[in-house]
Design an enzyme around this catalytic site. Structure first.
Site, PDB file in Angstrom:
ATOM      1  N   CYS A  77       0.830  -1.201   0.000  1.00 31.58           N
ATOM      2  CA  CYS A  77       0.000   0.000   0.000  1.00 31.58           C
ATOM      3  C   CYS A  77       0.871   1.259   0.000  1.00 31.58           C
ATOM      4  O   CYS A  77       1.616   1.504  -0.943  1.00 31.58           O
ATOM      5  CB  CYS A  77      -1.002  -0.042   1.157  1.00 31.58           C
ATOM      6  SG  CYS A  77      -2.320   1.193   1.010  1.00 31.58           S
ATOM      7  N   HIS A 175      -3.880  -4.904  -0.013  1.00 27.73           N
ATOM      8  CA  HIS A 175      -3.463  -5.410   1.306  1.00 27.73           C
ATOM      9  C   HIS A 175      -3.560  -6.936   1.301  1.00 27.73           C
ATOM     10  O   HIS A 175      -4.640  -7.483   1.516  1.00 27.73           O
ATOM     11  CB  HIS A 175      -4.355  -4.839   2.405  1.00 27.73           C
ATOM     12  CG  HIS A 175      -4.085  -3.405   2.704  1.00 27.73           C
ATOM     13  ND1 HIS A 175      -3.122  -3.002   3.598  1.00 27.73           N
ATOM     14  CD2 HIS A 175      -4.628  -2.279   2.197  1.00 27.73           C
ATOM     15  CE1 HIS A 175      -3.086  -1.685   3.647  1.00 27.73           C
ATOM     16  NE2 HIS A 175      -3.991  -1.219   2.799  1.00 27.73           N
ATOM     17  N   GLU A 177      -2.630  -8.942   3.511  1.00 27.87           N
ATOM     18  CA  GLU A 177      -2.979  -9.397   4.862  1.00 27.87           C
ATOM     19  C   GLU A 177      -4.472  -9.280   5.146  1.00 27.87           C
ATOM     20  O   GLU A 177      -4.959  -9.842   6.127  1.00 27.87           O
ATOM     21  CB  GLU A 177      -2.161  -8.622   5.909  1.00 27.87           C
ATOM     22  CG  GLU A 177      -2.619  -7.213   6.203  1.00 27.87           C
ATOM     23  CD  GLU A 177      -2.202  -6.156   5.183  1.00 27.87           C
ATOM     24  OE1 GLU A 177      -2.443  -4.962   5.457  1.00 27.87           O
ATOM     25  OE2 GLU A 177      -1.648  -6.516   4.115  1.00 27.87           O
TER      26      GLU A 177
END
Length: 193
Positions: A77, A175, A177
């Site tokens: 990001c 992202h 994650e």
């Protein structure tokens, strides 16, 4: 394997640490130059505003460290955007790893782009066994246009880079994650590079 997650006070880095742990690895949150330089893998996350994040890198000297790393490095990001040469956000000079400038979305689309969008034209080891048009989670108002270092792209009013690669440096706008099993598979691919 020693995994360093660069801790420079930008964003929710704990989520990245938890995602790495779910993959069976331990990652250390650190701004220690020696640990970062000797780690097997380095993750450079970031959420927040570019100029204040860059100032934190300048304050710690990490602006000089990151571009000289020789092991695989993954920017996430804002981390990816700071690896570019410049961003319109705060008129911020970046680290210059990727030879591309970052611009604010200016179309009629809602800004920031928040939510799930597809990644396409996937290239390289980062996307091993990832399907074309897989959905990833994104939250951003600024983007890197398509360039010679683009290894994945997304459409939001126009095509832009959702992943970049140059030498040992990788960057993803999404992202991983927060992108379910496919996102964790991309993180796992990075850890195996």
């Amino acid at each position: 394997m020693n995994i360093a997650i660069i801790d420079y006070g930008a964003g929710n880095i704990k989520n990245v640490q938890f995602a790495v742990k779910r993959l069976g690895y331990e990652a250390v949150l650190t701004n220690n130059e020696d640990f970062i330089r000797t780690a097997d893998k380095v993750i450079f996350p970031g959420v927040g505003e570019a100029s204040s994040a860059m100032n934190k890198l300048l304050d710690t000297g990490l602006d000089k460290v990151i571009p000289t790393l020789t092991q695989p490095v993954l920017g996430i990001c804002l981390g990816m955007q700071l690896m570019c040469k410049h961003t319109e956000e705060g008129n911020t000079k970046g680290l210059g790893i990727f030879d591309v400038e970052v611009f604010k979305f200016k179309g009629e689309e809602k800004v920031p782009q928040i939510g799930w969008n597809q990644i396409e034209a996937l290239e390289g080891a980062l996307f091993k066994a990832i399907k074309e048009k897989e959905f990833m989670y994104l939250v951003h108002s600024y983007y890197a246009p398509l360039c010679k270092e683009t290894i994945a792209k997304t459409f939001y009013g126009d095509w832009y880079s959702t992943a970049l690669h140059k030498n040992n440096f990788y960057g993803v706008q999404f992202h991983p994650e927060k992108s379910s099993t496919a996102g964790e598979a991309i993180l796992n691919n990075f850890l195996k590079i």
